[in-house]
Scaffold this active site. Sequence first.
Site, mmCIF file in Angstrom:
data_model
loop_
_atom_site.group_PDB
_atom_site.id
_atom_site.type_symbol
_atom_site.label_atom_id
_atom_site.label_comp_id
_atom_site.label_asym_id
_atom_site.label_seq_id
_atom_site.Cartn_x
_atom_site.Cartn_y
_atom_site.Cartn_z
ATOM 1 C CB VAL A 90 -0.860 -0.532 1.135
ATOM 2 C CG1 VAL A 90 -1.632 0.934 1.398
ATOM 3 C CG2 VAL A 90 -2.000 -1.295 1.079
ATOM 4 C CB CYS A 91 4.394 1.978 1.819
ATOM 5 S SG CYS A 91 3.822 1.470 3.533
ATOM 6 N N PRO A 92 3.719 2.200 -1.156
ATOM 7 C CG PRO A 92 4.754 0.522 -2.820
ATOM 8 C CD PRO A 92 4.113 0.472 -1.129
ATOM 9 C CG LEU A 111 4.722 6.931 -0.005
ATOM 10 C CD1 LEU A 111 6.723 6.191 0.312
ATOM 11 C CD2 LEU A 111 4.778 8.017 1.065
#
Length: 187
Positions: free
Chosen positions: A46-48, A51
Amino acid sequence: MSLINTNLKPFKTEAFKGGKFISVSDADLKGKWSVFFFYPADFTFVCPTELEDLADNYAEFQKLGVEIYSVSTDTHFAHKAWHDMSPAIKKIKYTMLGDPTLKISRNFDVLIEEAGLADRGTFVVDPNGVIQIVEITAGGIGRDAKELLRKIKAAQYVHAHPGEVCPAAWKEGQKTLAPSLDLVGKI
């Protein structure tokens, strides 16, 4: 305990920005609007997407005079490696703070102690170093940069117009409210 209306705690760390390693401290934020965007870890799922969403909207944040600081408990070296390997992360022009000591994550009360990772937390800090917005979501729930932009515009409006407040779903240019006895029970 809520961090709303509390002062940013002191910190100093290494970061990756613009192909370089830099030092960043709380003193660097004085007089500016800032977003601390905590995420669990580099090289994840999920993080990329989050970002990259911030990167795609970074120019809009800059127009508002807002600096973005993404933060994970990874090092600035890991941020560079991720930046070099991932097309999504390669788009990032904002500052990626390393927090291997876990101090910043603890300062914002988002550290998952048993994992050594940060929760998905978003904090908007005003030019006086006071936290105005706090949002924390579960690990599997990604955030939306456009909604964050809307909230920042509301925070900036309220900051610049004491005595006025922004109603639900307020968008820039819409009517605000001036709380008073006359409005009680009429909204």
